[in-house]
Scaffold this motif. Structure first.
Motif, mmCIF file in Angstrom:
data_model
loop_
_atom_site.group_PDB
_atom_site.id
_atom_site.type_symbol
_atom_site.label_atom_id
_atom_site.label_comp_id
_atom_site.label_asym_id
_atom_site.label_seq_id
_atom_site.Cartn_x
_atom_site.Cartn_y
_atom_site.Cartn_z
ATOM 1 N N VAL A 202 0.811 -1.224 0.000
ATOM 2 C CA VAL A 202 0.000 0.000 0.000
ATOM 3 C C VAL A 202 0.840 1.268 0.000
ATOM 4 C CG1 VAL A 202 -1.839 -1.208 1.215
ATOM 5 C CG2 VAL A 202 -0.190 0.141 2.526
ATOM 6 N N GLY A 203 2.137 1.181 0.288
ATOM 7 C CA GLY A 203 2.989 2.364 0.324
ATOM 8 C C GLY A 203 3.327 2.786 1.744
ATOM 9 N N ARG A 204 4.214 3.774 1.841
ATOM 10 C CA ARG A 204 4.716 4.217 3.148
ATOM 11 C C ARG A 204 3.727 5.131 3.883
ATOM 12 N NH1 ARG A 204 7.160 0.459 1.238
ATOM 13 N NH2 ARG A 204 9.247 0.672 0.330
ATOM 14 N N ARG A 205 3.170 6.081 3.155
ATOM 15 C CA ARG A 205 2.326 7.079 3.827
ATOM 16 C C ARG A 205 1.077 6.470 4.448
ATOM 17 N NH1 ARG A 205 1.188 12.242 0.513
ATOM 18 N NH2 ARG A 205 0.949 13.151 2.587
ATOM 19 N N PRO A 206 0.380 5.518 3.807
ATOM 20 C CA PRO A 206 -0.763 4.910 4.488
ATOM 21 C C PRO A 206 -0.385 4.237 5.810
ATOM 22 C CG PRO A 206 -0.872 4.437 2.137
ATOM 23 C CD PRO A 206 0.463 5.069 2.389
ATOM 24 N N ILE A 207 0.780 3.598 5.870
ATOM 25 C CA ILE A 207 1.214 2.960 7.107
ATOM 26 C C ILE A 207 1.589 4.019 8.141
ATOM 27 C CG2 ILE A 207 2.905 1.406 8.159
ATOM 28 C CD1 ILE A 207 0.867 0.012 6.405
ATOM 29 N N MET A 208 2.189 5.107 7.685
ATOM 30 C CA MET A 208 2.519 6.199 8.610
ATOM 31 C C MET A 208 1.252 6.777 9.231
ATOM 32 S SD MET A 208 5.440 8.060 6.277
ATOM 33 C CE MET A 208 5.925 9.333 7.456
ATOM 34 N N TYR A 209 0.264 7.040 8.382
ATOM 35 C CA TYR A 209 -1.007 7.549 8.910
ATOM 36 C C TYR A 209 -1.663 6.535 9.839
ATOM 37 C CZ TYR A 209 -1.347 11.764 6.016
ATOM 38 O OH TYR A 209 -1.158 13.021 5.471
ATOM 39 N N ALA A 210 -1.644 5.269 9.444
ATOM 40 C CA ALA A 210 -2.279 4.229 10.259
ATOM 41 C C ALA A 210 -1.620 4.131 11.630
ATOM 42 C CB ALA A 210 -2.218 2.886 9.539
ATOM 43 N N SER A 211 -0.281 4.196 11.659
ATOM 44 C CA SER A 211 0.422 4.083 12.939
ATOM 45 C C SER A 211 0.060 5.250 13.862
ATOM 46 C CB SER A 211 1.927 4.037 12.716
ATOM 47 O OG SER A 211 2.408 5.242 12.143
ATOM 48 N N ALA A 212 0.036 6.472 13.308
ATOM 49 C CA ALA A 212 -0.294 7.642 14.125
ATOM 50 C C ALA A 212 -1.732 7.569 14.645
ATOM 51 C CB ALA A 212 -0.086 8.919 13.320
ATOM 52 N N ILE A 308 1.601 13.785 20.801
ATOM 53 C CA ILE A 308 2.739 13.639 19.897
ATOM 54 C C ILE A 308 2.292 13.037 18.558
ATOM 55 C CG2 ILE A 308 4.944 12.453 19.550
ATOM 56 C CD1 ILE A 308 5.038 14.812 21.500
ATOM 57 N N CYS A 309 1.352 12.098 18.614
ATOM 58 C CA CYS A 309 0.830 11.514 17.369
ATOM 59 C C CYS A 309 0.117 12.562 16.531
ATOM 60 C CB CYS A 309 -0.117 10.358 17.692
ATOM 61 S SG CYS A 309 0.708 8.876 18.300
ATOM 62 N N ALA A 310 -0.632 13.429 17.189
ATOM 63 C CA ALA A 310 -1.330 14.489 16.466
ATOM 64 C C ALA A 310 -0.342 15.434 15.794
ATOM 65 C CB ALA A 310 -2.240 15.259 17.426
ATOM 66 N N LEU A 311 0.720 15.787 16.507
ATOM 67 C CA LEU A 311 1.749 16.654 15.918
ATOM 68 C C LEU A 311 2.497 15.931 14.801
ATOM 69 C CD1 LEU A 311 3.195 18.271 19.180
ATOM 70 C CD2 LEU A 311 1.638 19.313 17.520
ATOM 71 N N GLY A 312 2.680 14.620 14.964
ATOM 72 C CA GLY A 312 3.376 13.849 13.943
ATOM 73 C C GLY A 312 2.645 13.802 12.621
ATOM 74 N N LEU A 313 1.339 14.017 12.639
ATOM 75 C CA LEU A 313 0.578 14.038 11.390
ATOM 76 C C LEU A 313 1.057 15.144 10.444
ATOM 77 C CD1 LEU A 313 -3.024 13.431 12.780
ATOM 78 C CD2 LEU A 313 -1.639 11.825 11.459
ATOM 79 N N ILE A 314 1.607 16.217 11.013
ATOM 80 C CA ILE A 314 2.142 17.294 10.178
ATOM 81 C C ILE A 314 3.332 16.784 9.377
ATOM 82 C CG2 ILE A 314 3.194 19.582 10.213
ATOM 83 C CD1 ILE A 314 1.697 20.112 12.833
ATOM 84 N N ALA A 315 4.217 16.050 10.060
ATOM 85 C CA ALA A 315 5.389 15.499 9.376
ATOM 86 C C ALA A 315 4.975 14.500 8.301
ATOM 87 C CB ALA A 315 6.321 14.838 10.394
ATOM 88 N N ILE A 316 3.968 13.693 8.610
ATOM 89 C CA ILE A 316 3.494 12.711 7.632
ATOM 90 C C ILE A 316 2.961 13.416 6.392
ATOM 91 C CG2 ILE A 316 1.840 10.855 7.218
ATOM 92 C CD1 ILE A 316 1.954 10.254 10.220
#
Length: 353
Positions: A202-212, A308-316
């Protein structure tokens, strides 16, 4: 092998702390290089599943350590562990370090690195300095560090602080807590390659969003569940955290290589990974304990993780999709915004950052 407090006084804990910090810094410095080494040998469409071996090995090692500690606690009791048996896991680890040293002495450099080295030699260019790497890659390093804050914090909240929380806040016995931790870490080890396969699909960004989203949405329920104080609820709460923590660690392992050019990959990824991990992961147990003490709320560490997860969404949001592309073609940032999408092509004559 250090003398005890009765022999050398305050130097006993000081030397132990220094030795442990040296061990931790060495292991942290090796992680980024090991991840790059594995992924540079991987096919472009299987980098995440190759890279998942890194967090799987990490969680598996934590599981082995927790198992040994649990067995020793059962054999010698809590007092025996405090008196002398705490030394045994460190002594067991020593020959493993020698084996690892022997293995790495026999390894060749990756084809990707050898190619980049040959190109640099033919151009008579110097090895890039740390300063030049940071100057060229600082945008990508900053964005990736923003996401690694989630990775580091979730790892320690799951694998380290939860055991402290269950014992000191919930009041569970150490043997029950260790047993739940062993089972949760085994689950995390088995989950890592599954997440790697999904990430390649599925790619990197979907997993990044899912983890956050998983960590941000399940952290508070996990800590509320843990307060019931049974083996089942302790294990269930850790599994809830593991879903997001494993996802974050798997995608981070591959992003460390995909975000940077080959010639600067080890330097840029190691600095990014370790600085972010030190700031957010290394301080996690202390910050969590401090928050519980100051607020009186047992779930305050979960709130911290959620923020921290909410702030991490900006980086994602700022990270481009990097899956499936040849490592030599990775472009992460130009200017202030990401410019590479999954369906774009790159010009081989363009500079690779």
């Amino acid at each position: 092998m250090l003398p005890a407090y009765a022999t050398i006084g305050i130097w006993a804990p000081i030397l132990l702390t220094v030795a442990r910090c040296a061990q931790g810094l060495s292991a942290g410095g090796e992680y980024a290089g090991a991840a790059a080494y594995v992924i540079e040998h991987a096919p472009d469409d299987r980098r995440a599943r190759y890279g998942s071996a890194m967090p799987a090995a990490t969680f598996g090692s934590f599981a082995a350590a927790a198992t040994i500690t649990w067995i020793l606690t059962e054999l010698f009791g809590q007092q025996g562990m405090q008196d002398w048996a705490w030394r045994v896991p460190f002594l067991i680890a020593a020959p493993l370090g020698l084996v690892a040293f022997f293995i790495r002495q026999k390894l060749d450099e990756t084809p990707e690195f050898q190619k980049a080295q040959a190109e640099r030699d033919s151009a008579e260019a110097e090895q890039p300095s740390i300063r030049s790497v940071v100057r060229r890659e600082w945008r990508a390093m900053a964005v990736l560090a923003g996401y690694i804050s989630i990775t580091g914090l979730s790892f320690y909240m799951f694998s380290t602080y939860m055991t402290t929380f269950l014992q000191q806040v919930v009041g569970m016995s150490s043997d029950t807590v260790l047993l739940s931790n062993v089972l949760a870490l085994v689950f995390a080890t088995a989950l890592a390659p599954v997440i790697g396969i999904i990430c390649d699909g599925v790619g990197r960004r979907p997993i990044m969003y899912a983890s956050a989203l998983l960590l941000g949405g399940l952290a508070i329920p996990a800590y509320l569940l843990a307060q019931n104080g049974t083996l089942v609820t302790a294990l269930s709460s850790q599994i809830l955290l593991a879903l997001g923590a494993v996802s974050a660690n798997v995608v981070t392992a591959v992003l460390l290589s995909e975000a940077f050019a080959t010639t600067s990959r080890y330097t840029a990824s190691a600095i990014t990974y370790n600085v972010a991990y030190a700031i957010f992961g290394g301080t996690a147990p202390y910050v969590a304990t401090y928050l519980v003490d100051r607020t009186g709320s047992a779930i305050s560490p979960a709130v911290y993780l959620t923020v921290i997860c909410a702030l991490g969404l900006i980086a994602i949001r700022l990270m481009p999709e990097t899956s499936g592309r040849p490592l030599a073609e990775q472009l992460t940032m130009t200017g202030d915004i990401p410019v590479v999408a999954a369906d774009e092509t790159t010009d081989d004559s363009a500079p690779h950052h």
